[in-house]
Design an enzyme around this catalytic site. Structure first.
Site, PDB file in Angstrom:
ATOM      1  N   GLY A   1       0.833  -1.213   0.000  1.00  0.00           N
ATOM      2  CA  GLY A   1       0.000   0.000   0.000  1.00  0.00           C
ATOM      3  C   GLY A   1       0.852   1.241   0.000  1.00  0.00           C
ATOM      4  O   GLY A   1       2.029   1.194  -0.327  1.00  0.00           O
ATOM      5  N   ASN A   2       0.259   2.373   0.342  1.00  0.00           N
ATOM      6  CA  ASN A   2       1.044   3.609   0.460  1.00  0.00           C
ATOM      7  C   ASN A   2       0.414   4.511   1.520  1.00  0.00           C
ATOM      8  O   ASN A   2      -0.616   4.174   2.095  1.00  0.00           O
ATOM      9  CB  ASN A   2       1.171   4.309  -0.901  1.00  0.00           C
ATOM     10  CG  ASN A   2      -0.177   4.694  -1.473  1.00  0.00           C
ATOM     11  OD1 ASN A   2      -0.901   5.509  -0.915  1.00  0.00           O
ATOM     12  ND2 ASN A   2      -0.535   4.074  -2.593  1.00  0.00           N
TER      13      ASN A   2
END
Ligand code: C5P
Length: 421
Positions: free
Chosen positions: A221-222
């Site tokens: 993810g981020n």
């Protein structure tokens, strides 16, 4: 010689027919609310005043009812007649609620929902836009508790007319003076002209991160929080647009009930939902931080730790949603992309305009303090297709959202004007 009334100029009543609830809480700046009320009535607004018990200590309801031509509401009941004052119907009646002055205590009650007076109760029932003009002493204003509450009110969709600096009633000097009535009136006029300038428009917004599954318990993810995209969705909806918000996994909720939210997890899911909505959209804003790659395979069960020192996950390219929509774009559609850069910001932003067939790129740099992921503020530069570059100062994300939407509408206006020529 014949004399002309009003010097011959015809004043246009900008607020004619607008229903405004003016909330007054207990601060010395309440004296300025009389001027505010007078200005609103002069502009043609129908104003209903709601005052807190402390507010009445600073200013008499008689003055306010004489100017507004309506009885002033303060108590839940009229003691001698037993008549009940309905905050619900006031909340429904209002096209706008303005709370001026808003004391530290009133704002704290608005944040927590402590509805122990008519003003806060009416706020909780208000269906339309709410604006507050805080007023207090400089230390109260600077206190972390007040600043936290201001932030929360912003997140709840309340517009803040910031106080000014100068001499305060306490004799001290600093920030905390309520904005002048003329400034509040001009913000009210701006609100009403803004509130319908996107009516009939369909808007697609992508927001938040994407999560690319590795196995049932892990993902790539981020740090995107989704705050910028959500703020743009609220701004467009409050201006009358029909909004589809395609959101990656975020812990945010939408305030405006008319926003149609589609929750997705991965880039592929986001792409599918966005392409569907793009077909009918007039405007698309790609604010999501989409993962460029995803694991080529998602394991069905949890991947076990091996004895090896390294592990490799083979990744494959994700679709570029903005670029795909850019390819599908037809005349009359406007697309806006984001560019979060760490270096060569301007060159990269200009390149993105071309590569993704965008009309505008909103660039923010991770080098700017207060800009980028997870913050409540942002500092942007807008690059438009026709070559203009506009830099903005650091602002709250809801103010940045307004700047972006204003720029987008200006861009569309210019394009329409070009077509008519
Ligand atoms: O190329 P880059 O990722 O820097 O471009 C950022 C812009 O493109 C953002 O507007 C982002 O939402 C959009 N984008 C997208 N799909 C991707 C990657 C980026 O829509 N796969």
């Amino acid at each position: 010689m014949k004399r002309r009334r009003n010097g011959g100029s015809k004043h246009i009543l900008m607020l004619k027919g607008k229903h405004i609830v003016l909330g007054i809480s207990g601060g010395i700046a309440a004296y300025k609310s009389v001027f505010l009320l007078r200005l609103l009535v002069k502009e043609g607004a129908e104003v209903q005043v709601v005052i807190t018990p402390n507010g009445k200590e600073f200013i008499t309801p008689v003055t306010l009812s004489a100017l507004s031509q309506h009885p002033v509401v303060c108590d839940f009941f009229t003691a001698n007649t037993g008549e009940w004052h309905s905050h619900v119907s006031l909340g429904l009646w209002a096209d706008l609620m303005v709370i001026a002055p808003a004391t530290a205590s009133t704002m704290a009650k608005m944040v927590t929902g402590v509805a122990d007076n008519m003003l806060v109760t009416t706020y909780l029932s208000a269906k339309e836009h709410v604006m507050v003009a805080p007023a207090m002493d400089l230390d109260m204003w600077a206190h972390p508790s007040t600043q936290r509450n201001i932030e929360q009110l912003r997140r709840d969709g309340v517009e803040i007319v910031m106080p000014g600096s100068g001499e305060l009633a306490s004799g001290l000097s600093g920030k905390g003076r309520m904005a002048e009535p003329e400034e509040i009136v001009s913000r009210i006029k701006e609100y009403f002209s803004r509130s319908c300038d996107m009516e009939g428009m369909k808007v697609l917004i992508t927001a938040g991160p994407t999560c690319e599954r590795i196995d049932p318990v892990r993902y790539i993810g981020n740090y995107s929080s989704g705050k910028m995209g959500f703020a743009i969705a609220e701004e467009c909806a409050s201006r009358g647009a029909e909004v589809t918000l395609v959101a990656g996994p975020v812990s945010l909720s939408t305030v405006n009930p008319s926003i149609h939210r589609v929750d997705v997890e991965s880039a592929v899911e986001m792409c599918e939902a966005a392409r569907k909505a793009f077909a009918n959209a007039d405007v698309a804003v790609f604010a999501a931080a989409v993962a460029d790659y995803r694991p080529a395979e998602t394991a069905e069960s949890k991947i076990k730790r091996e004895n090896a020192d390294e592990m490799t996950i083979r990744m494959v390219r994700n679709p570029d949603i903005a670029a795909l929509c850019g390819k599908m774009k037809r005349a009359g559609q406007t697309t806006v992309g984001f560019a979060l850069e760490t270096d060569n910001e301007r060159i990269n932003a200009a390149h993105k305009l071309e590569k993704k067939n965008l009309d505008m790129v909103v660039m923010n740099s991770l080098r700017d303090k207060g800009a980028g992921f997870r913050t409540d503020t942002n500092k942007i530069t807008i690059f438009a297709r026709e070559g203009s570059v506009t830099e903005f100062p650091l602002k709250s994300k809801s103010e940045v959202a307004r700047d972006i939407v204003d720029a987008m509408l200006r861009f569309r206006g210019n394009v329409d004007a070009e077509c008519e020529r």
